[in-house]
Design a protein around this motif. Structure first.
Motif, PDB file in Angstrom:
ATOM      1  N   ARG A  41       0.830  -1.202   0.000  1.00  0.00           N
ATOM      2  CA  ARG A  41       0.000   0.000   0.000  1.00  0.00           C
ATOM      3  C   ARG A  41       0.871   1.261   0.000  1.00  0.00           C
ATOM      4  NH1 ARG A  41      -4.561   1.595   4.536  1.00  0.00           N
ATOM      5  NH2 ARG A  41      -5.472   3.298   3.359  1.00  0.00           N
ATOM      6  N   GLY A  42       1.942   1.235   0.772  1.00  0.00           N
ATOM      7  CA  GLY A  42       2.872   2.359   0.776  1.00  0.00           C
ATOM      8  C   GLY A  42       3.528   2.556  -0.576  1.00  0.00           C
ATOM      9  N   ARG A  43       3.860   1.476  -1.238  1.00  0.00           N
ATOM     10  CA  ARG A  43       4.487   1.560  -2.568  1.00  0.00           C
ATOM     11  C   ARG A  43       3.497   2.034  -3.623  1.00  0.00           C
ATOM     12  NH1 ARG A  43       9.650   0.303  -3.424  1.00  0.00           N
ATOM     13  NH2 ARG A  43       9.130   0.476  -5.599  1.00  0.00           N
ATOM     14  N   LEU A  44       2.200   1.742  -3.404  1.00  0.00           N
ATOM     15  CA  LEU A  44       1.177   2.096  -4.391  1.00  0.00           C
ATOM     16  C   LEU A  44       0.438   3.381  -4.036  1.00  0.00           C
ATOM     17  CD1 LEU A  44      -0.410  -1.400  -5.210  1.00  0.00           C
ATOM     18  CD2 LEU A  44       1.364  -0.154  -6.477  1.00  0.00           C
ATOM     19  N   GLY A  45       1.028   4.190  -3.184  1.00  0.00           N
ATOM     20  CA  GLY A  45       0.444   5.487  -2.868  1.00  0.00           C
ATOM     21  C   GLY A  45      -0.865   5.413  -2.106  1.00  0.00           C
ATOM     22  N   GLY A  46      -1.035   4.393  -1.285  1.00  0.00           N
ATOM     23  CA  GLY A  46      -2.225   4.293  -0.450  1.00  0.00           C
ATOM     24  C   GLY A  46      -3.351   3.457  -1.032  1.00  0.00           C
ATOM     25  N   ALA A  91       0.578 -12.803  -4.899  1.00  0.00           N
ATOM     26  CA  ALA A  91       1.845 -13.352  -4.403  1.00  0.00           C
ATOM     27  C   ALA A  91       1.619 -14.685  -3.692  1.00  0.00           C
ATOM     28  CB  ALA A  91       2.530 -12.357  -3.466  1.00  0.00           C
ATOM     29  N   PHE A  92       0.557 -14.785  -2.914  1.00  0.00           N
ATOM     30  CA  PHE A  92       0.281 -16.046  -2.219  1.00  0.00           C
ATOM     31  C   PHE A  92      -0.154 -17.141  -3.193  1.00  0.00           C
ATOM     32  CE2 PHE A  92       0.649 -13.689   1.692  1.00  0.00           C
ATOM     33  CZ  PHE A  92       1.217 -14.634   2.544  1.00  0.00           C
ATOM     34  N   THR A 105       8.362 -10.670  -4.333  1.00  0.00           N
ATOM     35  CA  THR A 105       7.297 -10.856  -5.315  1.00  0.00           C
ATOM     36  C   THR A 105       6.313  -9.682  -5.273  1.00  0.00           C
ATOM     37  OG1 THR A 105       7.517 -13.259  -5.172  1.00  0.00           O
ATOM     38  CG2 THR A 105       5.441 -12.413  -6.052  1.00  0.00           C
ATOM     39  N   CYS A 106       5.920  -9.271  -4.067  1.00  0.00           N
ATOM     40  CA  CYS A 106       5.013  -8.121  -3.927  1.00  0.00           C
ATOM     41  C   CYS A 106       5.674  -6.842  -4.423  1.00  0.00           C
ATOM     42  CB  CYS A 106       4.577  -7.972  -2.469  1.00  0.00           C
ATOM     43  SG  CYS A 106       3.427  -9.245  -1.913  1.00  0.00           S
ATOM     44  N   ARG A 107       6.935  -6.663  -4.073  1.00  0.00           N
ATOM     45  CA  ARG A 107       7.663  -5.461  -4.495  1.00  0.00           C
ATOM     46  C   ARG A 107       7.732  -5.385  -6.019  1.00  0.00           C
ATOM     47  NH1 ARG A 107      13.143  -4.199  -5.836  1.00  0.00           N
ATOM     48  NH2 ARG A 107      13.713  -2.102  -5.169  1.00  0.00           N
ATOM     49  N   ASN A 108       8.096  -6.498  -6.652  1.00  0.00           N
ATOM     50  CA  ASN A 108       8.218  -6.507  -8.104  1.00  0.00           C
ATOM     51  C   ASN A 108       6.880  -6.233  -8.784  1.00  0.00           C
ATOM     52  OD1 ASN A 108      10.947  -7.023  -7.899  1.00  0.00           O
ATOM     53  ND2 ASN A 108      10.750  -9.215  -8.234  1.00  0.00           N
ATOM     54  N   ARG A 109       5.805  -6.796  -8.247  1.00  0.00           N
ATOM     55  CA  ARG A 109       4.480  -6.548  -8.831  1.00  0.00           C
ATOM     56  C   ARG A 109       4.069  -5.087  -8.643  1.00  0.00           C
ATOM     57  NH1 ARG A 109       1.351  -6.161 -12.435  1.00  0.00           N
ATOM     58  NH2 ARG A 109      -0.846  -6.553 -12.112  1.00  0.00           N
ATOM     59  N   ILE A 158      16.132  -8.083   3.499  1.00  0.00           N
ATOM     60  CA  ILE A 158      15.999  -6.869   2.686  1.00  0.00           C
ATOM     61  C   ILE A 158      16.829  -7.006   1.409  1.00  0.00           C
ATOM     62  CG2 ILE A 158      16.468  -4.384   2.583  1.00  0.00           C
ATOM     63  CD1 ILE A 158      15.865  -4.325   5.630  1.00  0.00           C
ATOM     64  N   ALA A 159      18.011  -7.557   1.536  1.00  0.00           N
ATOM     65  CA  ALA A 159      18.856  -7.781   0.357  1.00  0.00           C
ATOM     66  C   ALA A 159      18.167  -8.726  -0.623  1.00  0.00           C
ATOM     67  CB  ALA A 159      20.218  -8.332   0.787  1.00  0.00           C
ATOM     68  N   ASP A 160      17.552  -9.779  -0.102  1.00  0.00           N
ATOM     69  CA  ASP A 160      16.825 -10.720  -0.962  1.00  0.00           C
ATOM     70  C   ASP A 160      15.644 -10.046  -1.648  1.00  0.00           C
ATOM     71  OD1 ASP A 160      18.578 -12.747  -0.250  1.00  0.00           O
ATOM     72  OD2 ASP A 160      17.208 -13.678   1.200  1.00  0.00           O
ATOM     73  N   VAL A 161      14.964  -9.166  -0.939  1.00  0.00           N
ATOM     74  CA  VAL A 161      13.792  -8.476  -1.493  1.00  0.00           C
ATOM     75  C   VAL A 161      14.201  -7.496  -2.585  1.00  0.00           C
ATOM     76  CG1 VAL A 161      11.974  -6.789  -0.956  1.00  0.00           C
ATOM     77  CG2 VAL A 161      12.375  -8.716   0.584  1.00  0.00           C
ATOM     78  N   THR A 162      15.250  -6.713  -2.322  1.00  0.00           N
ATOM     79  CA  THR A 162      15.598  -5.601  -3.214  1.00  0.00           C
ATOM     80  C   THR A 162      16.650  -5.936  -4.265  1.00  0.00           C
ATOM     81  OG1 THR A 162      17.293  -4.822  -1.684  1.00  0.00           O
ATOM     82  CG2 THR A 162      15.060  -3.911  -1.425  1.00  0.00           C
ATOM     83  N   GLY A 163      17.363  -7.033  -4.073  1.00  0.00           N
ATOM     84  CA  GLY A 163      18.429  -7.373  -5.007  1.00  0.00           C
ATOM     85  C   GLY A 163      19.746  -6.675  -4.702  1.00  0.00           C
ATOM     86  N   LEU A 164      19.808  -5.964  -3.586  1.00  0.00           N
ATOM     87  CA  LEU A 164      21.049  -5.316  -3.162  1.00  0.00           C
ATOM     88  C   LEU A 164      21.896  -6.312  -2.376  1.00  0.00           C
ATOM     89  CD1 LEU A 164      19.482  -1.992  -1.792  1.00  0.00           C
ATOM     90  CD2 LEU A 164      20.674  -2.296  -3.973  1.00  0.00           C
TER      91      LEU A 164
END
Length: 179
Positions: free
Chosen positions: A34-39, A51-52, A74-78, A150-156
């Motif tokens: 929700r934060g990534r999608l502006g609410g 994702a599930f 998965t959620c972040r990428n979508r 976090i590294a796994d999620v972001t690829g950093l």
């Protein structure tokens, strides 16, 4: 082909395990997306549900040890795909639960008012950070993910996560002291 990607019924995640993971992570994942999608709450719920569904199609022995990071990634990428499609970038917004940063032990109205002002100031400063720093802070402080997750999620890399978080916190300290 069975219900799992390249697997059999025996390698699919057990429904009890999926239900447990869903119960543990659904609220946090919806808040994160929700934060990534502006609410956009409905959009966030759709992303998490998708994702599930994808989780249920994975090979359970391989996904089980890192399911949390896999779901966030998965959620972040979508969410990124949706942002690109809609042509907008998200920032840390008022729907992110920063209220948990507030000390709820204050009893006097003047203390509560001062805390409210301080929280508003922190929110304002957070919104001025680069998007990546905002996201990493959200994943670490709000969602409680480890540097590795976090590294796994972001690829950093884990080191880059630590460095970026350090930079974000240092920037916040400096900007809050200058007031």
């Amino acid at each position: 082909m069975g219900p799992c990607r390249g697997g059999t019924e025996a390698t699919c995640p057990p429904p009890v395990w999926v239900a447990q993971v869903f119960g543990e992570l659904e609220v946090a994942l919806v808040a994160y997306v929700r934060g990534r999608l502006g609410g956009n709450l409905e959009g966030a719920r759709d992303v998490v549900q998708e994702a599930f569904v994808r989780l249920c199609q994975q090979d359970w022995p391989e996904i089980e040890p890192h399911a949390t990071a896999w779901l966030y990634r998965t959620c972040r990428n979508r969410a990124i795909d949706i942002q690109r499609r809609e042509g907008r970038m998200s920032t840390l917004d008022s729907h992110t639960d920063l209220g948990s940063l507030q000390d709820r032990t204050a009893r006097r109205p003047d203390e509560q008012m001062q805390q409210g002002e301080q929280l508003a100031q922190v929110r304002s400063r957070l919104e001025q950070l680069p998007d990546q720093q905002q996201e990493l802070l959200r994943l670490r402080l709000h969602d409680g993910l480890s540097y590795k997750q976090i590294a796994d999620v972001t690829g950093l890399t884990v080191g880059n996560v630590g460095y970026t978080l350090h930079q974000a916190i240092s920037s916040l300290r400096v900007s809050l002291r200058t007031d």
